[in-house]
Design a protein around this motif. Sequence first.
Motif, mmCIF file in Angstrom:
data_model
loop_
_atom_site.group_PDB
_atom_site.id
_atom_site.type_symbol
_atom_site.label_atom_id
_atom_site.label_comp_id
_atom_site.label_asym_id
_atom_site.label_seq_id
_atom_site.Cartn_x
_atom_site.Cartn_y
_atom_site.Cartn_z
ATOM 1 N N GLN A 179 0.848 -1.183 0.000
ATOM 2 C CA GLN A 179 0.000 0.000 0.000
ATOM 3 C C GLN A 179 0.886 1.235 0.000
ATOM 4 N N VAL A 180 0.647 2.131 -0.930
ATOM 5 C CA VAL A 180 1.471 3.329 -1.054
ATOM 6 C C VAL A 180 0.854 4.463 -0.246
ATOM 7 N N ARG A 181 1.711 5.280 0.313
ATOM 8 C CA ARG A 181 1.272 6.419 1.117
ATOM 9 C C ARG A 181 1.270 7.659 0.247
ATOM 10 N N TYR A 182 0.117 8.299 0.161
ATOM 11 C CA TYR A 182 0.021 9.565 -0.554
ATOM 12 C C TYR A 182 -0.921 10.482 0.208
ATOM 13 N N LEU A 183 -0.906 11.747 -0.110
ATOM 14 C CA LEU A 183 -1.691 12.739 0.612
ATOM 15 C C LEU A 183 -3.133 12.738 0.130
ATOM 16 N N ASP A 184 -4.076 12.800 1.079
ATOM 17 C CA ASP A 184 -5.455 13.027 0.653
ATOM 18 C C ASP A 184 -5.629 14.526 0.398
ATOM 19 N N SER A 313 10.581 17.554 8.455
ATOM 20 C CA SER A 313 9.851 17.092 9.636
ATOM 21 C C SER A 313 9.129 18.253 10.324
ATOM 22 N N THR A 314 9.763 19.439 10.345
ATOM 23 C CA THR A 314 9.112 20.621 10.930
ATOM 24 C C THR A 314 7.888 21.017 10.115
ATOM 25 N N LEU A 315 8.019 20.953 8.800
ATOM 26 C CA LEU A 315 6.902 21.300 7.921
ATOM 27 C C LEU A 315 5.713 20.366 8.129
ATOM 28 N N LEU A 316 5.966 19.070 8.259
ATOM 29 C CA LEU A 316 4.888 18.110 8.484
ATOM 30 C C LEU A 316 4.159 18.401 9.800
ATOM 31 N N GLY A 317 4.923 18.812 10.800
ATOM 32 C CA GLY A 317 4.296 19.181 12.066
ATOM 33 C C GLY A 317 3.400 20.402 11.917
ATOM 34 N N GLU A 318 3.869 21.403 11.163
ATOM 35 C CA GLU A 318 3.070 22.597 10.923
ATOM 36 C C GLU A 318 1.809 22.280 10.134
ATOM 37 N N ALA A 319 1.908 21.309 9.234
ATOM 38 C CA ALA A 319 0.756 20.926 8.393
ATOM 39 C C ALA A 319 -0.161 19.928 9.090
ATOM 40 N N LYS A 320 0.228 19.519 10.319
ATOM 41 C CA LYS A 320 -0.574 18.559 11.103
ATOM 42 C C LYS A 320 -0.786 17.240 10.352
ATOM 43 N N ILE A 321 0.291 16.771 9.717
ATOM 44 C CA ILE A 321 0.271 15.456 9.070
ATOM 45 C C ILE A 321 0.911 14.489 10.054
ATOM 46 N N ALA A 322 0.074 13.816 10.825
ATOM 47 C CA ALA A 322 0.549 13.005 11.947
ATOM 48 C C ALA A 322 1.128 11.675 11.495
ATOM 49 N N THR A 323 0.433 10.996 10.584
ATOM 50 C CA THR A 323 0.919 9.687 10.133
ATOM 51 C C THR A 323 2.192 9.859 9.308
ATOM 52 N N ARG A 324 3.026 8.841 9.342
ATOM 53 C CA ARG A 324 4.353 8.924 8.713
ATOM 54 C C ARG A 324 4.246 9.222 7.215
ATOM 55 N N PHE A 325 4.919 10.273 6.796
ATOM 56 C CA PHE A 325 4.940 10.651 5.388
ATOM 57 C C PHE A 325 6.367 11.067 5.046
ATOM 58 N N ARG A 326 7.065 10.186 4.295
ATOM 59 C CA ARG A 326 8.462 10.432 3.950
ATOM 60 C C ARG A 326 8.561 11.341 2.732
#
Length: 390
Positions: A179-184, A313-326
């Motif tokens: 299963q591939v991880r992509y943004l909704d 990693s800081t950007l993901l925190g600001e965007a509230k993307i909690a699940t792992r997104f590389r």
Amino acid sequence: RPFEIGDRDLRGFILRIQPSGARSYVVQIGRGRRVTIGPVGHLTPTEARERAEKVLGNLAHGLPPLAGLDPDEKLSLKEFIETKYKPWLEVNRPRTSAYTLGRLKRCFQSWYVWKLSEITTETVEDWKVDRFREGCTPSTVLRDIATLSAVLTRAVKMGKLEDNPVRRVDKPKIDRRPQVRYLDTDEETRLREALVRRDQKAQKMRKSANRWRRKRRKEVLADLTYFADHLTPAVLISLNTGLRRGELLALSWKDVNLHEGILTVRSHSAKTGDTRHVPLNGEALETLQRWRKQNSRHERVFPVTTSFKTAWSTLLGEAKIATRFRWHDLRHHFASRLVQAGVPLNTVRELLGHGSMAMTIRYAHLAPDQKREAVDKLARILTTTQAIKQ
């Protein structure tokens, strides 16, 4: 080009002369298969012919080609890697040589003192079990095994080892269609908004800093016309082109044709070793045009020496993307959106630079309409058949 002289009495026994002048005795043991039995100078022609007869005799009796020839039994794994494999790797695999050598040292450094002949199928199997107990994934273990196998295969080809024991190791089973991880849609919106806020904050701080500098008659800093730094353009280009991180970091401005709207990934930075051309859509083209105006002093598009790890990693925190997104998942996002839009898988494969369809097929399930149409056709056939019977 190499020049070869075949022995007139012993078929398969060959003297090979390299363009550099180096000469060695080799034996043809099958189609595309050869073993080197020694360099000229270390062996006389008579000695080399005797060894060649032994090799051919081993083949005739179903034995390993070098059985009984005592092929460098004292050569350790470290000595072979340092003296033979490393030079070959740096010439033939320059882009990945440092990574491969680092992986070998990280995974098999405790084996470096072993003789090549001491590495057996059993030792590799035991090592594999230990890796799984440590919590390693099957794909990681498989890559590690493949790295070691490449070393031992080279040793066999160079006549330093009779056989590669890794070939008999049971390879870990991995999911070829994970299963591939992509943004909704909401996640992508939040990511873009976080990038805008980040750029605006940096621009405001730069203007404030320059006002402070002017008052004190200090040299002002360059204005941040469009972006805070490289992060926003790098993310937007990844979202719209699907480039690998290594391809993105290796990109230079001479590879970007802003007039034609084409981006070229050179063979030396592509994973498959093939040059490919990626068209730029409107957002990607506008982003590169703005970034070029702001960052024209550098030859490389993104003058980053390592990666985007901390800022990402800081950007993901600001965007509230909690699940792992590389970062690599930006590439998955690009491919997933294309498939969902109905783009044929082969076109997606070409844009991603996959060597075969096997890698691209993981995105096939994201085009559910095509599968639904297929089963609906079956239902229509059954309905028509029933109507005809009635």
